[in-house]
Scaffold this motif. Structure first.
Motif, PDB file in Angstrom:
ATOM      1  N   ASP A  97       0.865  -1.210   0.004  1.00 23.98           N
ATOM      2  CA  ASP A  97      -0.096  -0.056   0.058  1.00 23.98           C
ATOM      3  C   ASP A  97       0.715   1.214   0.062  1.00 23.98           C
ATOM      4  OD1 ASP A  97      -2.214  -1.410   0.204  1.00 23.98           O
ATOM      5  OD2 ASP A  97      -2.748  -1.309   2.107  1.00 23.98           O
ATOM      6  N   PHE A 100       2.239   1.194  -3.830  1.00 18.50           N
ATOM      7  CA  PHE A 100       1.548   1.107  -5.244  1.00 18.50           C
ATOM      8  C   PHE A 100       0.222   1.848  -4.864  1.00 18.50           C
ATOM      9  CE2 PHE A 100       4.505  -2.543  -5.539  1.00 18.50           C
ATOM     10  CZ  PHE A 100       5.002  -1.996  -6.673  1.00 18.50           C
ATOM     11  N   THR A 101      -0.759   1.789  -5.773  1.00 14.99           N
ATOM     12  CA  THR A 101      -2.143   2.147  -5.607  1.00 14.99           C
ATOM     13  C   THR A 101      -2.742   0.771  -5.383  1.00 14.99           C
ATOM     14  OG1 THR A 101      -1.942   4.353  -6.477  1.00 14.99           O
ATOM     15  CG2 THR A 101      -4.062   3.283  -6.427  1.00 14.99           C
ATOM     16  N   TYR A 102      -3.505   0.421  -4.493  1.00 18.82           N
ATOM     17  CA  TYR A 102      -4.473  -0.595  -4.290  1.00 18.82           C
ATOM     18  C   TYR A 102      -5.644  -0.758  -5.226  1.00 18.82           C
ATOM     19  CZ  TYR A 102      -7.708  -3.939  -2.342  1.00 18.82           C
ATOM     20  OH  TYR A 102      -8.387  -5.205  -2.143  1.00 18.82           O
ATOM     21  N   TYR A 130      -2.276  -4.294  -7.835  1.00 14.31           N
ATOM     22  CA  TYR A 130      -2.009  -3.011  -7.674  1.00 14.31           C
ATOM     23  C   TYR A 130      -1.522  -2.210  -9.080  1.00 14.31           C
ATOM     24  CZ  TYR A 130      -1.589  -3.568  -2.490  1.00 14.31           C
ATOM     25  OH  TYR A 130      -2.115  -3.781  -1.212  1.00 14.31           O
TER      26      TYR A 130
END
Length: 263
Positions: A97, A100-102, A130
């Motif tokens: 998290d 990256f972007t979940y 992600y």
């Protein structure tokens, strides 16, 4: 172990060695999709290595190291998808998290597993999805739609989004896809092509570059060649690599679309 190139064609490369030694072989920000099926810390035997760390902290620290390496190779609009055990992968989510972007936690559900008497039988693994950027990415649902169960006025006639629970059978010992040696299972956790086809079709375009840092017997490379994508695989076991190379050489690009049962 320094990475050693074992296979090199126009669109596909395979290296022998550890992902932790990946430096100059792959340019930074050059990969569209990283698909990783790393050791789960379950104690399975993978020939020249066993996926069990002394402590959970050791496993988490090792995971952070390779995740940090692959992040540097991923394009700004690239995607990262990782297979995991429901228990152990949970310890990696806070770090993922932060990097990256979940997008999704997908349940990879299968209908068969090892019999259990002291607890409920285990029937799924997780797929953590992600993106490197929350607004710039590639995602195309059209090639992976599933058949409509019933039609509603808002339904897409081409099919529905398969959602985040995927019922895809594991490879049995007698599956045509199963890589064997003397009629024995060769790799303890070989994933089905159907699973990789769905992931690759949804998250990449033709000629995109897919990196698999734990290639095993080459399922990711095979799926990429079928679908007109480029692939780079890294594997620490040379015997697995030999099987992967043979599978890749025997694979051809498929002009026709795969049916739902195939992806």
């Amino acid at each position: 172990m320094i990475l050693k190139q074992k296979y090199n064609s126009k669109d596909h490369k395979i290296y022998l060695g550890s992902i932790l030694n990946l430096y100059k072989e792959i340019q930074n920000k050059s990969i569209d999709l990283v698909f990783a099926d790393p050791p789960y810390n379950m104690g399975k035997n993978f020939g020249n290595n066993k996926d069990k760390w002394k402590t959970l902290d050791d496993y988490v620290q090792w995971s952070k190291e390779w995740i940090n390496i692959i992040k540097s190779k991923l394009k700004d609009n690239g995607s990262f998808i990782m297979m995991g055990h429901p228990h152990y992968s949970a310890y990696l989510v806070p770090y993922l998290d932060s990097q990256f972007t979940y997008v999704n936690q997908i349940i990879y559900h299968y209908t068969d597993g090892m019999p259990e008497k002291k607890n409920f039988e285990k029937r799924y693994e997780v797929i953590l999805y992600y993106r490197n950027n929350p607004t710039k990415y590639h995602f195309d649902i059209e090639d992976v739609r599933s058949p409509l169960v019933r039609y509603e006025k808002y339904s897409n006639t081409k099919g529905k989004n398969p959602g985040d629970v995927w019922q895809i059978n594991r490879l049995r010992w007698n599956s045509k896809e199963r890589v064997k040696d003397n009629n024995k299972i060769f790799h303890a956790s070989q994933k089905p092509l159907r699973l990789l086809r769905r992931i690759i079709l949804a998250t990449t375009k033709k000629n995109s570059i897919v990196l698999d840092p734990f290639l095993g017997t080459g399922t990711t490379s095979v799926a990429c060649k079928e679908l007109g994508r480029k692939s780079i695989g890294i594997e620490i076991n040379n015997e697995y690599i030999l099987k992967a190379i043979n599978r890749l050489k025997e694979t051809e690009f498929k002009k026709e679309k795969f049916s739902y049962e195939q992806r």
